[in-house]
Design a protein around this motif. Sequence first.
Motif, PDB file in Angstrom:
ATOM      1  N   ILE A 264       0.831  -1.230   0.078  1.00 47.26           N
ATOM      2  CA  ILE A 264      -0.162   0.369  -0.036  1.00 47.26           C
ATOM      3  C   ILE A 264       1.161   1.242  -0.072  1.00 47.26           C
ATOM      4  N   ALA A 265       0.471   1.943  -0.146  1.00 49.09           N
ATOM      5  CA  ALA A 265       1.310   3.258  -0.234  1.00 49.09           C
ATOM      6  C   ALA A 265       0.486   4.748  -0.841  1.00 49.09           C
ATOM      7  N   LEU A 266      -0.026   5.298   0.757  1.00 56.40           N
ATOM      8  CA  LEU A 266      -0.707   6.091   0.676  1.00 56.40           C
ATOM      9  C   LEU A 266      -0.111   7.719   0.666  1.00 56.40           C
ATOM     10  N   VAL A 267      -0.297   8.819   0.085  1.00 59.13           N
ATOM     11  CA  VAL A 267      -0.184  10.278   0.329  1.00 59.13           C
ATOM     12  C   VAL A 267      -1.426  10.874   1.177  1.00 59.13           C
ATOM     13  N   ASP A 268      -0.905  12.066   2.301  1.00 54.95           N
ATOM     14  CA  ASP A 268      -1.677  12.725   1.804  1.00 54.95           C
ATOM     15  C   ASP A 268      -0.745  13.943   3.547  1.00 54.95           C
ATOM     16  N   LEU A 269      -2.655  14.734   3.831  1.00 51.02           N
ATOM     17  CA  LEU A 269      -1.671  15.845   4.561  1.00 51.02           C
ATOM     18  C   LEU A 269      -1.671  15.270   6.137  1.00 51.02           C
ATOM     19  N   ASP A 270      -0.449  16.157   6.471  1.00 47.56           N
ATOM     20  CA  ASP A 270      -0.343  15.711   7.740  1.00 47.56           C
ATOM     21  C   ASP A 270      -1.263  16.859   8.597  1.00 47.56           C
ATOM     22  N   ARG A 271      -1.396  16.317   9.651  1.00 48.83           N
ATOM     23  CA  ARG A 271      -2.256  17.307  10.981  1.00 48.83           C
ATOM     24  C   ARG A 271      -1.952  18.528  10.334  1.00 48.83           C
TER      25      ARG A 271
ATOM     26  N   THR B  14      -3.548  -2.389  12.036  1.00 45.61           N
ATOM     27  CA  THR B  14      -5.179  -2.590  12.596  1.00 45.61           C
ATOM     28  C   THR B  14      -5.413  -3.561  11.435  1.00 45.61           C
ATOM     29  N   ALA B  15      -4.671  -3.041  10.293  1.00 41.74           N
ATOM     30  CA  ALA B  15      -5.649  -4.116   8.537  1.00 41.74           C
ATOM     31  C   ALA B  15      -4.537  -4.496   8.324  1.00 41.74           C
ATOM     32  N   GLY B  16      -3.366  -4.846   9.235  1.00 49.02           N
ATOM     33  CA  GLY B  16      -2.320  -6.022   8.972  1.00 49.02           C
ATOM     34  C   GLY B  16      -1.763  -5.736   7.895  1.00 49.02           C
ATOM     35  N   PHE B  17      -1.306  -4.805   7.994  1.00 50.74           N
ATOM     36  CA  PHE B  17       0.326  -4.198   7.866  1.00 50.74           C
ATOM     37  C   PHE B  17       1.646  -4.586   8.522  1.00 50.74           C
ATOM     38  N   THR B  18       2.532  -4.983   7.550  1.00 52.18           N
ATOM     39  CA  THR B  18       3.992  -4.630   8.238  1.00 52.18           C
ATOM     40  C   THR B  18       4.434  -4.217   7.272  1.00 52.18           C
ATOM     41  N   ASP B  19       5.789  -3.864   7.784  1.00 48.75           N
ATOM     42  CA  ASP B  19       6.954  -3.228   7.453  1.00 48.75           C
ATOM     43  C   ASP B  19       6.056  -1.890   6.722  1.00 48.75           C
ATOM     44  N   ILE B  20       5.824  -1.296   7.845  1.00 50.72           N
ATOM     45  CA  ILE B  20       5.355   0.262   7.887  1.00 50.72           C
ATOM     46  C   ILE B  20       5.967   1.292   8.173  1.00 50.72           C
ATOM     47  N   ALA B  21       6.474   2.031   6.951  1.00 51.28           N
ATOM     48  CA  ALA B  21       7.476   3.252   6.883  1.00 51.28           C
ATOM     49  C   ALA B  21       6.087   4.329   6.594  1.00 51.28           C
TER      50      ALA B  21
ATOM     51  N   MET C 261       3.147  16.846   3.555  1.00 46.93           N
ATOM     52  CA  MET C 261       2.550  15.206   3.257  1.00 46.93           C
ATOM     53  C   MET C 261       3.523  14.309   3.460  1.00 46.93           C
ATOM     54  N   PHE C 262       3.024  13.329   3.822  1.00 50.34           N
ATOM     55  CA  PHE C 262       3.454  11.895   4.055  1.00 50.34           C
ATOM     56  C   PHE C 262       2.785  11.102   3.355  1.00 50.34           C
ATOM     57  N   LEU C 263       4.126   9.944   3.446  1.00 48.83           N
ATOM     58  CA  LEU C 263       3.825   8.978   2.600  1.00 48.83           C
ATOM     59  C   LEU C 263       3.867   7.445   3.504  1.00 48.83           C
ATOM     60  N   ALA C 264       2.124   6.974   3.612  1.00 44.58           N
ATOM     61  CA  ALA C 264       2.992   5.491   4.871  1.00 44.58           C
ATOM     62  C   ALA C 264       2.267   4.589   2.883  1.00 44.58           C
ATOM     63  N   THR C 265       3.351   3.768   3.751  1.00 46.31           N
ATOM     64  CA  THR C 265       3.429   1.845   3.642  1.00 46.31           C
ATOM     65  C   THR C 265       4.016   1.152   3.468  1.00 46.31           C
TER      66      THR C 265
END
Length: 211
Positions: A138-145, A175-182, A202-206
């Motif tokens: 997964i690769a989600l880019v969005d705005l920081d708070r 919680t969704a079961g992802f590993t190797d989160i960065a 913005m962050f990129l969540a992977t």
Amino acid sequence: MADIDRFSDQAATWDDDPTHVNRASSVAAVMRGVLPLRDDMHALEIGAGTGLLARALADDLGTVVVTDGAPGMVQAATATLDDPAYDGWEARLYDIEHDPLPDERFDLVMGQLALHHMGDVATVVRRCAELLRPGGRIALVDLDRDPHGDFHATVHDFHGHDGFTRDDMRRWLETAGFTDIAMTDAGAVTKQVDGGERDFPMFLATGQVPG
Ligand SMILES: C[S@@+](CC[C@H](N)C(=O)[O-])C[C@H]1O[C@@H](n2cnc3c(N)ncnc32)[C@H](O)[C@@H]1O
């Protein structure tokens, strides 16, 4: 006007804004630096608008299903994909939060600046996990708070989120079961606020689902 209707109205001229095009290209560069992209990957982009991010990654991926919940955006995306460079690609009307999950599975699910327009983000992240093949990413880019809501202050009737904390994103991925989160810095959106320019980071969540 609901967010989706507003985006449909903006679709025809979305790609005329150089900030939209340049953002997709700089986010694509960040993704290349973090993800093992391959030209045989079958990818899904959620909340893709006209598919600018997917198209910026055209040389890095195999095929992409470009989806959005706004009919106008899907119409514009369909037109842009009518090019031999996007052979096997497809644009589809798809609401990742509410529509039934398709049977199709993907090597990569990505999205850029779409999540903050959705309601239950934890559920969306879980649905993304379900759409991945074993070992998919997964690769989600969005705005920081954005604690004071400055980014959307001038958007009348905004119903989304004022960005996200990286801790919340990480928790939803776990919680969704992802590993190797960065969490990786993914640049910033520059916007006029109170007569001056401001950068909204913005962050990129992977992450990866088990193989
Ligand atoms: C800020 S735009 C970003 C578009 C594109 N990702 C880009 O960066 O150019 C947000 C997009 O998310 C879409 N969107 C919002 N909620 C959605 C949902 N539940 N399912 C699918 N798309 C959604 C909107 O229609 C809109 O096209």
